[in-house]
Design an enzyme around this catalytic site. Structure first.
Site, PDB file in Angstrom:
ATOM      1  N   HIS A 236       0.839  -1.205   0.000  1.00  0.00           N
ATOM      2  CA  HIS A 236       0.000   0.000   0.000  1.00  0.00           C
ATOM      3  C   HIS A 236       0.869   1.247   0.000  1.00  0.00           C
ATOM      4  CE1 HIS A 236      -4.183  -1.591   1.415  1.00  0.00           C
ATOM      5  NE2 HIS A 236      -3.664  -2.308   0.438  1.00  0.00           N
TER       6      HIS A 236
ATOM      7  N   TYR B 154      -8.954   5.315   8.130  1.00  0.00           N
ATOM      8  CA  TYR B 154      -9.067   5.669   9.549  1.00  0.00           C
ATOM      9  C   TYR B 154     -10.105   6.780   9.614  1.00  0.00           C
ATOM     10  CZ  TYR B 154      -4.611   3.235  10.491  1.00  0.00           C
ATOM     11  OH  TYR B 154      -3.617   2.301  10.619  1.00  0.00           O
TER      12      TYR B 154
ATOM     13  N   PRO C  10      -3.386   0.581  19.110  1.00  0.00           N
ATOM     14  CA  PRO C  10      -3.190   0.085  17.738  1.00  0.00           C
ATOM     15  C   PRO C  10      -3.373   1.130  16.632  1.00  0.00           C
ATOM     16  CG  PRO C  10      -5.301  -0.643  18.614  1.00  0.00           C
ATOM     17  CD  PRO C  10      -4.605   0.043  19.741  1.00  0.00           C
TER      18      PRO C  10
ATOM     19  N   LYS D 262       1.679   0.138  15.138  1.00  0.00           N
ATOM     20  CA  LYS D 262       3.111   0.102  15.455  1.00  0.00           C
ATOM     21  C   LYS D 262       3.552  -1.074  16.325  1.00  0.00           C
ATOM     22  CE  LYS D 262       4.456   3.588  13.138  1.00  0.00           C
ATOM     23  NZ  LYS D 262       4.290   2.989  11.803  1.00  0.00           N
TER      24      LYS D 262
ATOM     25  N   TYR E 299       3.996   6.921   9.786  1.00  0.00           N
ATOM     26  CA  TYR E 299       3.178   5.751   9.468  1.00  0.00           C
ATOM     27  C   TYR E 299       3.996   4.675   8.747  1.00  0.00           C
ATOM     28  CZ  TYR E 299      -0.979   3.019   8.493  1.00  0.00           C
ATOM     29  OH  TYR E 299      -1.905   2.001   8.473  1.00  0.00           O
TER      30      TYR E 299
HETATM   31  C1  PHB Z   1      -5.461  -4.362  11.319  1.00  0.00           C
HETATM   32  O1  PHB Z   1      -5.484  -4.640  10.120  1.00  0.00           O
HETATM   33  O2  PHB Z   1      -5.823  -5.186  12.178  1.00  0.00           O
HETATM   34  C2  PHB Z   1      -4.998  -3.021  11.717  1.00  0.00           C
HETATM   35  C3  PHB Z   1      -4.551  -2.120  10.746  1.00  0.00           C
HETATM   36  C4  PHB Z   1      -4.141  -0.874  11.104  1.00  0.00           C
HETATM   37  C5  PHB Z   1      -4.135  -0.500  12.430  1.00  0.00           C
HETATM   38  C6  PHB Z   1      -4.549  -1.385  13.407  1.00  0.00           C
HETATM   39  C7  PHB Z   1      -4.991  -2.649  13.048  1.00  0.00           C
HETATM   40  O3  PHB Z   1      -3.728   0.752  12.770  1.00  0.00           O
END
Ligand code: PHB
Ligand code: APR
Length: 394
Positions: free
Chosen positions: A72, A201, A293, A297, A385
Site C-alpha cells: 500500500h 481511519y 493500535p 506500530k 506511518y
Molecule cells: C489491522 O489490520 O488489524 C490493523 C490495521 C491498522 C491499524 C490497526 C490494526 O492501525
C-alpha cells in the site's frame, strides 16, 4: 540443557529473533507457554513497515509475504464526511507499507523454525529466570511434567505484556510509564471484499472506526467502544450498522457486510518499561512496551527491537564486542518512544474522549484539520506511518 540464547516466548518477537540467530549460527531455544495451534490462531494487526519487511526477507521468511502481501502506497483519513488521501510513497520518497497479517508472519516463522530443526518447547510452564547478574544465567521450567534447566549466555524476554521476564527485573530498577485509555476497539474479521483499496481511519462524533483488510477477500474492521463494553452485546448487525454510521456516505453505501468469523474487544493502552535490559536479560517487543493500535506500530516495534538485539548479539559472538550489550536499551528506547508518541497522537486525534472540555475538543478538531490540510502535516503523518528509520548503534 545448554544453549547460547534462551528465548522466553514464541510469538513474533521470539520467533523472529530465533530465526535470525539460527541463520547466524548462534544456538537458541524457545520456551513457549501455549500450544503451536494457539500461537498460530491469534488474530492481531496486519500492517508491516518497510523495515520489518526487509528484516523478514533477511531472516529468509519473506517469500510468501512477497507473493501474497498487498503493498500500500497510501492510506486514507476520513473526518467530517470528507476523505483525505495520505500519499505515503509521494510524501516519504517512495516508502510503502505491506498488508500481511501477523497471523501469517507467525505461521511463516514457525514453519521456518521447524525446518531449521531448532529446539522449541511448547506448553512450557513455570518458566523462571535465574542468575541474571551472573555470567551464566539459567532458566528453569516444567515440560511434560518434568522439571527442566536451560543454561545459557543470554536471555531474551519475548513473552509479551503478561510474561514473566519483565517481572524478573527488580522493582527498584524498573520504571514504568503507562496510560490507559477510556475505550477499546471492537474488531470484526469477515470474508468480504474491502470497502476501499486503502485502509481508512475515520474520526466521527460517535467514535473512531477503521477499515482494514487481510487480503482482497478478507476484511478487518474496528469501531471504538466505551471501556467495559461486552462483545456479546454486539450482534453482527449492530456492528455493521455502527460502522456504516461512522463512515463517509460513499463508503457506507458500498460496504459489503457478512458474518463475523472473529469478533473481540481489545483495550487501548500505552506502556513502556525502562530499562529494557537487566544484566543478561533483554526485553523484546510487548514484554517491554505496548502501544494503542491506531498507528499499527506494535508488531513493527517488536521487529525493530529484534533487529537491534540481533545486530548486537552477532557482534558479540563474531567479534567479542560485549561492550555493545549496554547499548541495547537506550538504542531501542529512542525508537520506542517515537512510536509511543505517534500512536498516542493518532489515538488522541481520531478518537472521542468522554471527558474533553469544550476548548480541548475544538483544539483536537483543529489539530486534525491542520494535519490533513497542510502538506507538511500530511508528510509528518506519512513519515511516521511508514516507520521511522531503525536507530543505529553508536
Ligand atoms: C489491522 O489490520 O488489524 C490493523 C490495521 C491498522 C491499524 C490497526 C490494526 O492501525
Ligand atoms: N512463559 C513462556 N511463554 C510465555 C509466557 C511465559 N510465562 N508468558 C507469555 N508467553 C508467550 C505467549 O504465549 C506468547 O506466545 O510469549 C508470547 C508473546 O507473544 P506476543 O504477546 O505476541 O508478543 P511479541 O512476540 O512481543 O509480539 C509483538 O506486538 O503489539 C503487538 O500485536 C502485536 O502481538 C504482537 C506484538
Amino acid at each position: 540443557m545448554k544453549t547460547q540464547v534462551a528465548i522466553i516466548g514464541g510469538g513474533p518477537s521470539g520467533l523472529l529473533l530465533g530465526q535470525l540467530l539460527q541463520r547466524a549460527g548462534i544456538s537458541n531455544v524457545i520456551l513457549e507457554r501455549q500450544t503451536p495451534d494457539y500461537v498460530r490462531g491469534r488474530i492481531r494487526a496486519g500492517v508491516l513497515e518497510q523495515g520489518m519487511v526487509e528484516l523478514l526477507r533477511k531472516a529468509g521468511v519473506g517469500e510468501r509475504m512477497d507473493a501474497e502481501g498487498l503493498v500500500h502506497a497510501g492510506v486514507e483519513i476520513a473526518a467530517n464526511g470528507q476523505r483525505v488521501h495520505i500519499d505515503l510513497a509521494g510524501l516519504t520518497g517512495g516508502k510503502t507499507v505491506m498488508i500481511y497479517g501477523q497471523t501469517e508472519v507467525t505461521r511463516d516463522l514457525m514453519a521456518a523454525r521447524q525446518a531449521s530443526g531448532a529446539s522449541t518447547f511448547y506448553e512450557a510452564s513455570e518458566v523462571a529466570l535465574h542468575g541474571l547478574d551472573s555470567h551464566q544465567p539459567w532458566v528453569t521450567f516444567n515440560h511434560n511434567g518434568q522439571a527442566q534447566r536451560l543454561d545459557c549466555d543470554y536471555i531474551a524476554g519475548c513473552d509479551g505484556f503478561h510474561g514473566v521476564a519483565r517481572q524478573a527485573i527488580p522493582a527498584d530498577v524498573l520504571k514504568v510509564f503507562e496510560r490507559v485509555y477510556p475505550f477499546g476497539w471492537l474488531g470484526v474479521l469477515a470474508d468480504t471484499p474491502p470497502v476501499n483499496e486503502e485502509l481508512v481511519y475515520a474520526a466521527h462524533p460517535r467514535g473512531f472506526a477503521l477499515c482494514s483488510m487481510r487480503s482482497p477477500t478478507r476484511t478487518r474492521y474496528y469501531v471504538q467502544v466505551a471501556a467495559g463494553e461486552q462483545v456479546q452485546d454486539w450482534s453482527d448487525e449492530r456492528f455493521w450498522d455502527e460502522l456504516k454510521t461512522r463512515l463517509p456516505q460513499d463508503l457506507a453505501a458500498r460496504l459489503v457486510t457478512g458474518p463475523a468469523i472473529e469478533k473481540s474487544i481489545a483495550p487501548l493502552r500505552s506502556f513502556v518499561a525502562e530499562p529494557m535490559q537487566h544484566g543478561r536479560l533483554f526485553l523484546v517487543g510487548d514484554a517491554a512496551h505496548i502501544v494503542p493500535p491506531t498507528g499499527a506500530k506494535g508488531l513493527n516495534l517488536a521487529a525493530s527491537d529484534v533487529s537491534t538485539l540481533f545486530d548486537i548479539l552477532e557482534q558479540v559472538y563474531q567479534h567479542g564486542r560485549t561492550d555493545l550489550l549496554a547499548q541495547y536499551s537506550p538504542t531501542c528506547l529512542r525508537r520506542v518512544w517515537k512510536a509511543e508518541r505517534f500512536s498516542w497522537w493518532m489515538t488522541s486525534m481520531l478518537h472521542q474522549f468522554p471527558e474533553l472540555d469544550a476548548f480541548s475538543q475544538r483544539i483536537r478538531d483543529t489539530e486534525l484539520d491542520y494535519f490533513l490540510s497542510s502538506e507538511a502535516g500530511r508528510r509528518t503523518l506519512a513519515e511516521n506511518y511508514v516507520g521511522l528509520p531503525y536507530e543505529k548503534l553508536v
